[in-house]
Design a protein around this motif. Structure first.
Motif, PDB file in Angstrom:
ATOM      1  N   GLY A 190      14.457  35.464 -16.788  1.00 48.97           N
ATOM      2  CA  GLY A 190      14.949  34.231 -16.485  1.00 48.97           C
ATOM      3  C   GLY A 190      15.942  34.022 -15.410  1.00 48.97           C
ATOM      4  O   GLY A 190      16.316  33.102 -14.633  1.00 48.97           O
ATOM      5  N   THR A 191      16.364  35.280 -15.117  1.00 52.67           N
ATOM      6  CA  THR A 191      17.579  35.518 -13.915  1.00 52.67           C
ATOM      7  C   THR A 191      16.754  35.399 -12.684  1.00 52.67           C
ATOM      8  O   THR A 191      15.882  35.816 -12.402  1.00 52.67           O
ATOM      9  CB  THR A 191      18.196  36.838 -13.965  1.00 52.67           C
ATOM     10  N   THR A 192      17.571  34.636 -11.695  1.00 49.07           N
ATOM     11  CA  THR A 192      17.211  34.309 -10.470  1.00 49.07           C
ATOM     12  C   THR A 192      17.812  35.416  -9.496  1.00 49.07           C
ATOM     13  O   THR A 192      18.867  35.496  -9.301  1.00 49.07           O
ATOM     14  CB  THR A 192      17.224  32.877  -9.766  1.00 49.07           C
ATOM     15  N   ILE A 193      16.959  36.171  -8.647  1.00 50.36           N
ATOM     16  CA  ILE A 193      17.425  37.225  -7.607  1.00 50.36           C
ATOM     17  C   ILE A 193      17.100  36.642  -6.489  1.00 50.36           C
ATOM     18  O   ILE A 193      16.186  36.269  -5.955  1.00 50.36           O
ATOM     19  CB  ILE A 193      16.687  38.631  -7.894  1.00 50.36           C
ATOM     20  N   PHE A 247      25.146  35.332 -10.405  1.00 53.40           N
ATOM     21  CA  PHE A 247      24.169  35.304  -9.908  1.00 53.40           C
ATOM     22  C   PHE A 247      23.793  36.564  -9.102  1.00 53.40           C
ATOM     23  O   PHE A 247      24.481  36.687  -8.031  1.00 53.40           O
ATOM     24  CB  PHE A 247      23.640  33.888  -9.208  1.00 53.40           C
ATOM     25  N   PRO A 248      22.868  37.197  -9.186  1.00 56.32           N
ATOM     26  CA  PRO A 248      22.544  38.574  -8.300  1.00 56.32           C
ATOM     27  C   PRO A 248      21.932  38.153  -7.048  1.00 56.32           C
ATOM     28  O   PRO A 248      20.966  37.266  -6.817  1.00 56.32           O
ATOM     29  CB  PRO A 248      21.606  39.380  -9.171  1.00 56.32           C
ATOM     30  N   ILE A 249      22.055  39.216  -6.188  1.00 56.90           N
ATOM     31  CA  ILE A 249      21.771  38.942  -4.519  1.00 56.90           C
ATOM     32  C   ILE A 249      21.374  40.368  -4.253  1.00 56.90           C
ATOM     33  O   ILE A 249      21.935  41.351  -4.271  1.00 56.90           O
ATOM     34  CB  ILE A 249      22.823  38.391  -3.651  1.00 56.90           C
ATOM     35  N   LYS A 269      21.197  23.872 -10.749  1.00 57.87           N
ATOM     36  CA  LYS A 269      19.736  24.222 -11.037  1.00 57.87           C
ATOM     37  C   LYS A 269      19.759  25.547 -11.419  1.00 57.87           C
ATOM     38  O   LYS A 269      18.914  25.731 -12.318  1.00 57.87           O
ATOM     39  CB  LYS A 269      19.012  23.780  -9.637  1.00 57.87           C
ATOM     40  N   ASP A 270      20.541  26.480 -11.182  1.00 59.74           N
ATOM     41  CA  ASP A 270      20.504  27.758 -11.463  1.00 59.74           C
ATOM     42  C   ASP A 270      21.845  27.934 -11.860  1.00 59.74           C
ATOM     43  O   ASP A 270      22.844  28.049 -11.200  1.00 59.74           O
ATOM     44  CB  ASP A 270      20.264  29.054 -10.386  1.00 59.74           C
TER      45      ASP A 270
END
Length: 732
Positions: free
Chosen positions: A382-385, A345-347, A497-498
């Motif tokens: 759809g990716t969450t940043i 998951f990207p930050i 959830k993610d």
């Protein structure tokens, strides 16, 4: 304005002005810390304390004699007036503001004691006086207070307040209530002699394990209180200390939400998770985050410790000097993680350690940088940043700084929908309160929360429950592996959830060069302050922009157009017209709005001039060293306006500097007066708003241009600014 609060303020100023330590308070009838602090200083002056301060500390508590009902006919005194003033500031009517402690004041003292949760006596002890002289609430909050939480707070005050000052009883769970619950637990554990309100080693060692059929009443009541404070979903009122099936169900609901083993048992990890943000740090986890670029060796370490999801950074560096290193993900790294079945998951974090980072425009700039980096690495739609708020943001800072920043990020993410770029979701990393506020905002800014629970002392964590949309819960910093495989990580709970991203698909274009990246970063930084670009040219902020090409970013039939062009040097127009240039250095703009406008300044209000000055200052700040150039050519109803931001020093990673001039060209070729009725579509109105703003600003700067006479600034404003309420009647 409260008339009695105003009377208190006037009395304070009349009585104590000129006394050591006292500063006059505003006489506005508004209660708050300033007025309450002045009451404390007044009390300290009456007690003879040297160097009074607006804090009810140990010396004030020690010297305060206590107050009680006077005999009939007794003389008034200032300490009683301070007591009554404190009540008025708290919203209680103590029977006047006389300085006499008679029946009305005694009744109000008893009412206040009832609100605190203690036996009413009518006597004002130093502890009760301290509760009166603060801004804590002791009646149920009408906004978000809960009666059952208020009952818990009152019970804590009644039974355990020998360990702490009286906590608020407004029904809002917060840090004072949180610490009071830990004090209560420590008392029942038998470690009251070392109780400190912190869930430390002794509290952990003595923590009970509670289950159906094996749960002492005192511990079960504290468990019920803790469950109720965490959420109405876990509320088992009445709090009778009976570990019944209802309590067992509540425990299971909480443990399921927090991804703890669902077994109906309130053991130490469960109780600590209820009362601290990080919970028991020795628990296992399958998710983590790290600032180190992962290779095959450290991937093996992750696999050895059963880590299946990792958070990694899109951009940026950590460390300083010789220890400075990149924390940004690489294509090779993502390929290794994908082959080994570890999701990512990207930050995004290139700052965000302090409130001043979150200024207007920063969210827009960060959003485009994050989108560009995520797209270049191949993160799909759809990716969450997760955008980082990596400090203890107070609630007012969340309101004033963080939510506007996230709103800008959300606006950019919404702009790219339906275009050629991937559509990313918005995540926020921060304290519980930051995440809760971002989730509960009317527009629901954040899709998911990455909660920084590792910072147990954050005011935004203590006494706040977990946001319902949490996806990752950062709870412990540690190192895993050994030798070349050692890896520093933060352990994360994982809600599912993610799920993160299992594989990326980089675009076909080759990896962007360091020169391109530096130039593009500069463009994004300047572009956020140039009208037209953010609204009409979102595709310009993606990768693969051609800096050798003029881009048409908006066109309204045959009325107007907006273009953007790039150059490596400042190129004034060669076809005449009027040009003005402001030189920019790191110290600011050389020149002023007055030097450009001259006598024309009289045509504009101070509000409007201040708006122009702020606009130029913001653009200059994004340039650093360079120029702002404004030029206008044309006559009659034909005009071309050029707005150029020129940045002279753009550092390139690895060495060297570049230059970049970004010019937005606004062209109008029609008398705009008859087209007011045509402004029906959202797109046209948006374009009109931008054009109107730019022309109002720059036609003013280029005073004397024929187009002003043709159109009139008033006409331009009325037709194009899109907000008649913001137009001053005397502007022409």
């Amino acid at each position: 304005m409260d008339e009695m609060v105003l009377a208190v303020q006037k009395w304070l100023n009349d009585t104590y002005t000129g006394k050591s330590g006292f500063s006059p308070v505003p006489e506005d009838g508004e209660t708050g810390n300033t007025t309450v602090g002045a009451l404390i200083i007044g009390l300290q002056i009456e007690l003879g304390i040297s160097n009074p301060v607006p804090t009810f500390g140990p010396a004030t508590s020690r010297e305060f004699p206590g107050l009680e009902r006077q005999e009939d006919g007794a003389e008034p005194n200032n300490m009683i007036k301070i007591l009554q003033g404190g009540f008025w500031c708290k919203g209680y009517n103590p029977g006047g503001f006389s300085g006499n402690f008679f029946g009305g004041t005694e009744d109000k003292v008893k009412d206040f004691e009832n609100d605190v949760g203690i036996e009413p006596t009518g006597f004002v002890s130093s502890k009760l006086m301290k509760a009166i002289l603060n801004t804590d609430g002791f009646v149920l909050s009408t906004s978000n207070g809960r009666q059952n939480v208020r009952e818990v707070q009152q019970s804590l005050n009644k039974e355990y307040s020998n360990y702490f000052d009286y906590i608020p009883t407004n029904g809002i769970y917060e840090r004072k209530s949180n610490k009071a619950l830990i004090y209560a637990l420590q008392h029942e554990e038998g470690i009251g002699n070392i109780a400190n309100g912190n869930f430390g080693p002794s509290t952990i060692e003595n923590c009970p394990t509670l289950s159906y059929g094996n749960a002492p009443t005192k511990f079960t009541r504290i468990l019920q209180w803790s469950l109720a404070c965490n959420s109405p979903l876990y509320d088992t009122h009445p709090y009778d200390g009976d570990f019944d099936p209802q309590v067992e169900t509540a425990i299971n609901l909480f443990k399921e939400f927090m991804t703890l083993p669902v077994d109906g048992v309130a053991d130490m990890p469960t109780i600590k998770q209820l009362l601290t943000s990080n919970g028991y740090t020795g628990r296992s986890a399958i998710a983590c985050d790290a600032s180190t670029v992962i290779n095959q060796t450290t991937t093996n370490t992750l696999l050895d410790y059963n880590y299946q999801v990792i958070g990694r950074y899109l951009t940026g560096y950590v460390g300083t000097g010789a220890d400075r290193r990149s924390k940004a993900m690489t294509h090779e790294e993502l390929n290794i993680l994908a082959v080994n079945g570890i999701r990512v998951f990207p930050i995004y974090q290139d700052g965000g350690y302090y409130a001043e980072y979150f200024v207007p425009g920063r969210g827009t700039e960060d959003a485009w940088k994050a989108i560009r980096a995520a797209n270049e690495l191949g993160f799909p739609s759809g990716t969450t940043i997760y955008f980082a708020v990596d400090y203890d943001a107070y609630d007012f800072e969340v309101t004033n700084n963080i939510l506007p920043y996230l709103a800008e990020v959300r606006a950019v993410l919404d702009v790219i929908k339906g275009g050629d770029l991937p559509e990313y979701k918005l995540g926020v990393y921060g304290s519980r309160n930051t995440c809760i506020r971002a989730q509960s905002n009317n527009s629901v800014l954040a899709d998911y929360s990455f909660v920084g629970n590792m910072s147990t002392g954050f005011s935004g964590n203590l006494g706040y429950t977990m946001p319902s949309n949490w996806s990752f819960n950062q709870f412990h910093e540690t190192s895993i592996g050994s030798g070349l495989g050692v890896l520093g990580i933060d352990k994360n709970d994982y809600s599912g959830k993610d799920t993160g991203v299992s594989a990326v698909n980089p675009p076909d274009d080759p990896e962007i060069s360091k020169e391109y990246e530096a130039k593009h970063n500069a463009f994004v930084e300047m572009g956020k302050n140039i009208p037209g670009l953010q609204l009409f040219g979102p595709e310009l902020f993606a990768t693969n922009i051609n800096f050798n090409h003029t881009h048409r970013i908006a066109e309204i039939a045959n009325l107007a157009s907006i273009d953007v062009e790039f150059s490596e040097q400042l190129n004034p127009p060669s076809d005449g017209g009027t040009t003005a240039t402001l030189q920019v250095t790191n110290d600011g703009v050389n020149g002023s709005l007055e030097s450009l406008l001259g006598e024309s300044m009289a045509q504009f209000t101070q509000k409007r001039l201040g708006f122009y000055e702020d606009f130029i200052d913001n653009m200059a700040a994004s340039i650093g060293t360079g120029s702002i150039q404004l030029s206008l050519t044309g006559s009659g109803t034909n005009a071309e306006l050029r707005v150029t931001a020129f940045k002279e020093e753009i550092p390139v990673e690895g060495g060297g500097n570049l230059q970049l001039a970004v010019t937005v060209i606004f062209t109008v070729d029609i008398d705009l007066t008859p087209v007011l009725d045509a402004f029906s579509s959202k797109e046209v109105k948006a374009a009109a708003t931008t054009l109107g703003f730019v022309f109002l600003l720059y036609l003013a700067v280029m005073h004397g241009i024929p187009v002003i006479a043709t159109l009139g600034v008033g006409t331009i404003v009325a037709l194009l600014i899109g907000n008649e309420d913001d137009i001053d009647d005397n502007e022409s």
